[in-house]
Design an enzyme around this catalytic site. Structure first.
Site, short mmCIF file in Angstrom:
data_model
loop_
_atom_site.label_atom_id
_atom_site.label_comp_id
_atom_site.label_asym_id
_atom_site.label_seq_id
_atom_site.Cartn_x
_atom_site.Cartn_y
_atom_site.Cartn_z
N GLY A 11 -47.79 80.31 -153.75
CA GLY A 11 -48.20 78.73 -154.04
C GLY A 11 -49.07 78.82 -155.33
O GLY A 11 -49.74 79.89 -155.78
N ARG A 72 -41.05 80.62 -154.25
CA ARG A 72 -41.05 81.51 -152.88
C ARG A 72 -39.56 81.89 -152.87
O ARG A 72 -38.83 81.15 -152.37
CB ARG A 72 -41.63 80.91 -151.44
CG ARG A 72 -43.05 80.41 -151.57
CD ARG A 72 -43.81 79.77 -150.28
NE ARG A 72 -44.70 79.12 -150.55
CZ ARG A 72 -46.03 79.53 -150.58
NH1 ARG A 72 -46.18 81.01 -150.32
NH2 ARG A 72 -46.95 78.65 -150.57
N ASP A 103 -51.03 87.70 -151.30
CA ASP A 103 -50.66 89.05 -150.91
C ASP A 103 -49.24 89.16 -150.65
O ASP A 103 -48.63 90.40 -150.62
CB ASP A 103 -51.34 89.48 -149.50
CG ASP A 103 -51.22 88.34 -148.50
OD1 ASP A 103 -51.19 87.20 -148.60
OD2 ASP A 103 -51.09 88.89 -147.33
N THR A 126 -54.58 82.49 -155.73
CA THR A 126 -54.23 81.85 -154.36
C THR A 126 -55.38 80.88 -154.11
O THR A 126 -56.50 81.42 -154.22
CB THR A 126 -53.76 82.62 -153.31
OG1 THR A 126 -53.90 81.93 -151.89
CG2 THR A 126 -54.52 84.10 -153.05
N ASP A 128 -56.18 80.25 -151.22
CA ASP A 128 -56.90 80.35 -149.65
C ASP A 128 -57.75 81.49 -149.87
O ASP A 128 -58.67 81.55 -148.78
CB ASP A 128 -55.66 81.23 -149.17
CG ASP A 128 -54.48 80.31 -148.84
OD1 ASP A 128 -54.88 79.00 -148.62
OD2 ASP A 128 -53.57 80.69 -148.71
N ASP A 130 -57.98 84.57 -149.34
CA ASP A 130 -57.71 85.27 -147.97
C ASP A 130 -57.32 86.90 -147.96
O ASP A 130 -56.87 87.34 -147.36
CB ASP A 130 -56.66 84.72 -147.14
CG ASP A 130 -55.31 84.46 -147.87
OD1 ASP A 130 -55.48 84.84 -149.14
OD2 ASP A 130 -54.41 84.41 -147.17
N ARG A 172 -52.55 77.70 -143.98
CA ARG A 172 -51.62 78.09 -142.91
C ARG A 172 -52.13 79.00 -141.88
O ARG A 172 -51.85 79.25 -140.98
CB ARG A 172 -50.29 78.27 -143.56
CG ARG A 172 -49.46 76.99 -144.07
CD ARG A 172 -48.24 77.47 -144.66
NE ARG A 172 -48.41 78.42 -145.63
CZ ARG A 172 -47.60 79.00 -146.46
NH1 ARG A 172 -46.33 79.34 -145.62
NH2 ARG A 172 -47.81 79.86 -147.38
P1 ATP Z 1 -50.09 82.19 -151.21
O1 ATP Z 1 -51.24 82.81 -150.69
O2 ATP Z 1 -50.39 81.02 -152.22
O3 ATP Z 1 -49.11 81.62 -150.23
P2 ATP Z 1 -48.40 84.49 -151.72
O4 ATP Z 1 -48.01 85.28 -152.71
O5 ATP Z 1 -48.83 85.27 -150.51
O6 ATP Z 1 -49.22 83.28 -152.10
P3 ATP Z 1 -45.80 84.25 -150.51
O7 ATP Z 1 -45.04 83.14 -150.26
O8 ATP Z 1 -46.38 84.87 -148.91
O9 ATP Z 1 -47.04 83.78 -151.15
O10 ATP Z 1 -44.95 85.29 -151.29
C1 ATP Z 1 -44.55 84.97 -152.48
C2 ATP Z 1 -43.23 85.56 -152.64
O11 ATP Z 1 -43.39 87.35 -152.89
C3 ATP Z 1 -42.20 85.54 -151.52
O12 ATP Z 1 -41.49 84.23 -151.66
C4 ATP Z 1 -41.44 86.75 -151.63
O13 ATP Z 1 -40.49 86.57 -152.94
C5 ATP Z 1 -42.27 87.84 -152.08
N1 ATP Z 1 -42.57 88.44 -150.99
C6 ATP Z 1 -43.43 88.00 -149.92
N2 ATP Z 1 -43.52 89.07 -148.97
C7 ATP Z 1 -42.81 90.09 -149.44
C8 ATP Z 1 -42.46 91.54 -149.01
N3 ATP Z 1 -43.02 91.69 -147.66
N4 ATP Z 1 -41.61 92.16 -149.70
C9 ATP Z 1 -41.05 91.86 -150.66
N5 ATP Z 1 -41.26 90.73 -151.38
C10 ATP Z 1 -42.18 89.79 -150.84
#
Ligand code: ATP
Length: 321
Positions: A11, A72, A103, A126, A128, A130, A172
């Site tokens: 995000g 994503r 994360d 992020t 969040d 979190d 979420r």
């Molecule tokens: P936010 O907190 O804003 O949601 P985020 O980085 O946690 O940010 P995610 O959608 O969970 O957002 O992850 C972003 C991208 O990172 C995913 O679309 C995917 O491409 C990659 N990703 C997430 N989890 C994994 C994983 N376990 N292994 C490899 N790549 C991952």
């Protein structure tokens, strides 16, 4: 190390641009070549890579969103996607990667490191707040203040009409942001994904508030707990509170001008990310703890997930009396 890459992933969060700026300019001062990768891991797979210089990041410190755009990316969850991403890095001679995100994005960076040996440093971005390994994430302060501005305005009309409002905010999987919105906004109750909604208890506390002379009530609902509409319906079906209003702040909370705190945090952490890459660090995250920038294993982000303290829940409850 002569060449590094940057991407923003997951995000978008206000302040990501300030982090990009800090990384590009620090790298420039240290004599590094920097490549910006567009659309997060998707751009790495698609080869959307372009060199960035200090003037490419002029005038962005005050802009929300991310000039590199974000995504994503499902393909990156597969080994084949990561292989293509690693090929793009090798093709451009990128020897280290700064990943700005949450994360999930860090897990992706960890995979790139363990499978292809790419030194990656996570920069926490992020709304969040979190993830472990940092007291604050870039974007959280802005998102909190954006929601708070809306809650303050809603309170004016709630008071004038003596009404109950359900205000849906982002969150979420984590209720941290919602809980802080509730405490800072003086909400009567906060529903968070960490606990199943207890509508009987909510109705009881709204009744108690009315008996104590409260003219209005605001219930902050994190999207992962329920929708504000579901919460309003559940309360109206089981009580005399049938004339409530629903406001969904939603994506308004993501955008906007980053606060001073987010810009400063992003500038510090972006700068540190380049320094630690140059020092040979890999598979780590930079974070802000206490009063300093600290380096932790990148897995700290998901192994020590940031949660609101129970004391905040108690505080919100006590101060809503
Ligand atoms: P936010 O907190 O804003 O949601 P985020 O980085 O946690 O940010 P995610 O959608 O969970 O957002 O992850 C972003 C991208 O990172 C995913 O679309 C995917 O491409 C990659 N990703 C997430 N989890 C994994 C994983 N376990 N292994 C490899 N790549 C991952």
């Amino acid at each position: 190390m002569k060449t590094i890459g940057i991407l923003t992933s997951g995000g978008d969060a206000p302040g990501m641009n300030a982090a990009i700026r800090a990384i590009v300019r620090t790298a420039h001062v240290k004599g590094l070549t920097v490549y910006g990768i567009q659309r997060g891991y998707q751009g790495l797979i698609d080869g959307r890579v372009a060199e960035m210089g200090p003037r490419d990041v002029s005038g962005i410190i005050n802009k929300g969103g991310t000039i590199l755009r974000t995504a994503r990316c499902k393909a990156f969850l597969e080994a084949e996607g990561r292989r293509e991403a690693a090929q793009t890095l090798a093709h451009h001679g990128i020897e280290g990667l700064a990943v700005i995100g949450g994360d999930g994005s860090y897990r992706g960076a960890h995979d790139l490191y363990t499978e292809y040996g790419v030194p990656c440093i996570g920069v926490p971005g992020t709304i969040d707040n979190d993830i472990g390994g940092t007291d604050y994430t870039i974007g959280y302060d802005t998102a909190l203040n954006t929601a708070l501005d809306a809650i303050d305005k809603i309170r004016d009309t709630a008071d004038s009409h003596e009404r109950l409002f359900f205000v849906e905010v982002m969150g979420r999987h984590s209720g941290y942001l919602a809980m802080m919105c509730g405490v800072a906004g003086g909400a009567e109750a906060v529903l968070v994904p960490e606990y199943p909604p207890d509508y009987d208890a909510l109705v009881a506390s709204l009744r108690k508030g009315a008996e104590l002379g409260k003219r209005s009530a605001i219930v902050v609902v994190a999207e992962g707990a329920a929708t504000a509409t579901e919460a309003a319906r559940a309360v109206s079906e089981h009580s005399e509170f049938t004339d409530s209003r629903v406001v969904v702040i939603g994506h308004l909370q993501r955008g906007g001008v980053p606060t001073a705190s987010d810009r400063i945090l992003a500038s510090r952490l972006g700068n540190a990310a380049v320094d630690v890459l140059l020092e040979g660090e890999e598979d780590k995250m930079v974070g802000w703890e206490g009063k300093e920038v600290l380096l932790r294993p990148i897995s700290t982000a998901w192994e020590q997930k940031m949660k609101f303290h129970e004391s905040m829940k108690d505080l919100a409850h006590t101060l809503a009396s």
